[in-house]
Design a protein around this motif. Structure first.
Motif, PDB file in Angstrom:
ATOM      1  N   ARG A   1      12.097  36.048  15.532  1.00 59.40           N
ATOM      2  CA  ARG A   1      12.019  35.542  17.188  1.00 59.40           C
ATOM      3  C   ARG A   1      10.891  35.025  17.066  1.00 59.40           C
ATOM      4  N   HIS A   2      10.930  34.041  18.161  1.00 52.66           N
ATOM      5  CA  HIS A   2       9.416  32.765  18.354  1.00 52.66           C
ATOM      6  C   HIS A   2       9.337  32.529  19.864  1.00 52.66           C
ATOM      7  N   ARG A   3       8.543  32.845  20.608  1.00 56.95           N
ATOM      8  CA  ARG A   3       7.910  33.220  21.704  1.00 56.95           C
ATOM      9  C   ARG A   3       6.555  32.525  22.522  1.00 56.95           C
ATOM     10  N   CYS A   4       7.922  31.136  23.779  1.00 54.27           N
ATOM     11  CA  CYS A   4       6.389  30.264  23.615  1.00 54.27           C
ATOM     12  C   CYS A   4       5.418  31.182  24.728  1.00 54.27           C
ATOM     13  N   VAL A   5       4.031  31.005  25.098  1.00 49.89           N
ATOM     14  CA  VAL A   5       3.686  31.786  26.404  1.00 49.89           C
ATOM     15  C   VAL A   5       4.050  30.516  27.524  1.00 49.89           C
ATOM     16  N   GLU A   6       5.182  29.736  27.700  1.00 55.19           N
ATOM     17  CA  GLU A   6       5.557  29.462  29.209  1.00 55.19           C
ATOM     18  C   GLU A   6       6.775  29.776  28.999  1.00 55.19           C
ATOM     19  N   ALA A   7       7.103  30.948  28.708  1.00 50.67           N
ATOM     20  CA  ALA A   7       8.026  32.012  28.989  1.00 50.67           C
ATOM     21  C   ALA A   7       9.867  31.646  28.604  1.00 50.67           C
ATOM     22  N   TRP A   8       9.430  30.823  27.950  1.00 50.60           N
ATOM     23  CA  TRP A   8      11.169  30.536  26.727  1.00 50.60           C
ATOM     24  C   TRP A   8      10.407  30.756  25.595  1.00 50.60           C
ATOM     25  N   SER A   9      11.978  30.878  25.084  1.00 52.06           N
ATOM     26  CA  SER A   9      12.177  31.750  23.137  1.00 52.06           C
ATOM     27  C   SER A   9      13.369  31.294  22.045  1.00 52.06           C
TER      28      SER A   9
ATOM     29  N   PRO B   1       4.411  42.203  27.926  1.00 51.77           N
ATOM     30  CA  PRO B   1       5.132  41.882  28.963  1.00 51.77           C
ATOM     31  C   PRO B   1       4.541  42.392  30.370  1.00 51.77           C
ATOM     32  N   THR B   2       2.911  42.973  29.880  1.00 47.66           N
ATOM     33  CA  THR B   2       2.705  43.528  30.558  1.00 47.66           C
ATOM     34  C   THR B   2       1.812  43.394  31.424  1.00 47.66           C
ATOM     35  N   VAL B   3       0.937  42.091  30.281  1.00 46.05           N
ATOM     36  CA  VAL B   3       0.292  41.031  30.856  1.00 46.05           C
ATOM     37  C   VAL B   3       0.317  39.739  31.066  1.00 46.05           C
ATOM     38  N   ASP B   4       0.098  39.571  32.780  1.00 48.05           N
ATOM     39  CA  ASP B   4       0.938  37.909  33.288  1.00 48.05           C
ATOM     40  C   ASP B   4       0.137  37.122  32.513  1.00 48.05           C
ATOM     41  N   HIS B   5       0.632  35.507  32.539  1.00 44.85           N
ATOM     42  CA  HIS B   5      -0.214  34.260  32.686  1.00 44.85           C
ATOM     43  C   HIS B   5      -0.706  34.317  33.952  1.00 44.85           C
TER      44      HIS B   5
ATOM     45  N   GLN C   1       4.896  37.259  32.536  1.00 42.11           N
ATOM     46  CA  GLN C   1       5.710  36.810  30.757  1.00 42.11           C
ATOM     47  C   GLN C   1       6.383  37.981  30.826  1.00 42.11           C
ATOM     48  N   ALA C   2       6.908  39.051  32.033  1.00 46.88           N
ATOM     49  CA  ALA C   2       8.157  40.420  31.664  1.00 46.88           C
ATOM     50  C   ALA C   2       9.166  39.569  31.104  1.00 46.88           C
ATOM     51  N   ARG C   3      10.002  38.183  31.211  1.00 48.77           N
ATOM     52  CA  ARG C   3      11.146  37.542  30.971  1.00 48.77           C
ATOM     53  C   ARG C   3      10.852  36.326  29.957  1.00 48.77           C
ATOM     54  N   GLU C   4      12.162  36.010  29.363  1.00 51.74           N
ATOM     55  CA  GLU C   4      11.718  35.165  28.870  1.00 51.74           C
ATOM     56  C   GLU C   4      13.280  34.028  29.202  1.00 51.74           C
TER      57      GLU C   4
END
Length: 329
Positions: free
Chosen positions: A144-152, A278-282, A287-290
């Protein structure tokens, strides 16, 4: 330049089946704009409208075969198609828009390519990329690859554990961090203004030695496309994507936390650790969902809950025991 050759780099690449490439689909190029529903769908949907190739990407020709054996470190989740994973990228050296790397990275010359090993090591080295690739058998790992911009995405990467290369480098006991420095060459790259090039990233040494940390030379059973960080990059699946340094030319070992590009750029938004949490928002979005980029051709994005450490808690949570992960984000 002196190229140090070593008989420690004598293991050949193990032959095996080529990693399956479900993604070589002949999609028709299209320029769709999602003009309806964007506001209701949130920031993830707005980001999707910028790159219509996510729906029907322009076909990309694969690179040379990179034979890789399957690895135990892999997920069975459906993979992101090759043409989406190679046309929707963050690689700011070639431009700041997601489509810029695929459009511009053809100028990158990946041979000859040397990598320096400097800092707190037993002996500094300059190594040829092909020797590094042959040092250990190549494995295929679907991460899995998760971007800080909330896409994966879910991408099959090809390489071997970063820990194996670090052990070869022989860092001194006083070394606590490893820094990755990327190529910065205006003859080959756009290098937009506003950044202190070269791109720099870093890890605590115990993080880099975790078996999940991958020194990467390919994806989808092929050598890395230029826009994905050819010819050598790192992949840290429990961290946000910008921690995955691309087109590396130097590994520097140090006893101090190194400067890193995005942490220096805006430390309130991009922490040094950047573990998926997911508990620390940008500061500008949750960041809770992607938004998972997958094989569907729907114009509506598919959102899924974000997992702590991107779902790799069992493998990496012990690295951060006792740390305040909201402070050390």
């Amino acid at each position: 330049m002196l190229l140090r050759k070593s008989n420690r780099f004598d293991a050949g690449i193990r032959s095996s089946d080529i990693t399956p490439q479900e993604a070589f689909e002949n999609h028709q190029q299209t320029r769709r704009r999602f003009l309806t529903g964007a506001a209701a769908l949130g920031a993830g949907a707005i980001a999707a409208t910028r790159i219509p190739a996510l729906v029907h990407p322009t076909p990309i020709q694969a690179a040379d075969d990179l034979h890789a054996a399957p690895s135990q470190y892999t997920t069975t989740e459906p993979q992101t198609p090759f043409n989406k994973a190679t046309t929707y990228n963050n690689f700011y050296e070639f431009g700041t828009d997601k489509s810029d790397p695929a459009r511009n990275a053809h100028t990158l010359k990946t041979r000859p390519w040397t990598v320096q090993v400097t800092g707190m090591v037993k002996k500094p080295l300059t190594l040829d990329i092909d020797s590094i690739m042959k040092y250990r058998p190549i494995e295929s790992r679907v991460y899995r690859h998760r971007c800080v911009e909330a896409w994966s995405m879910v991408i099959p990467w090809d390489g071997y554990s970063l820990s194996q290369f670090i052990s070869f480098c022989e860092p001194l006991p006083s070394a606590k961090f490893v820094q990755f420095l990327s190529l910065a060459d205006r003859k080959q790259m756009n290098l937009p203004g506003g950044f202190d090039w070269p791109y720099s990233e870093g890890l605590r040494l115990d993080e880099a030695m975790n078996p999940l940390a991958l020194l990467t030379f390919g994806c989808y059973g092929q050598t890395l496309p230029n826009q994905n960080g050819a010819p050598i990059r790192v992949v840290m699946p429990w961290k946000y994507g910008f921690k995955n340094a691309k087109s590396i030319v130097k590994f520097h070992f140090t006893d101090k936390q190194p400067h890193t590009t995005w942490n220096d750029q805006n430390s309130s938004e991009y922490g040094f650790y950047s573990n998926v949490n997911p508990t620390v928002d940008h500061p500008r979005w949750s960041q809770a969902r992607e938004r998972r980029i997958d094989s569907t051709n729907s114009i509506l994005p598919r959102f899924i809950p974000t997992q702590m450490f991107n779902g790799y808690s069992d493998q990496v949570a012990s690295l951060y025991t006792g740390m305040n992960l909201k402070k050390y984000y």
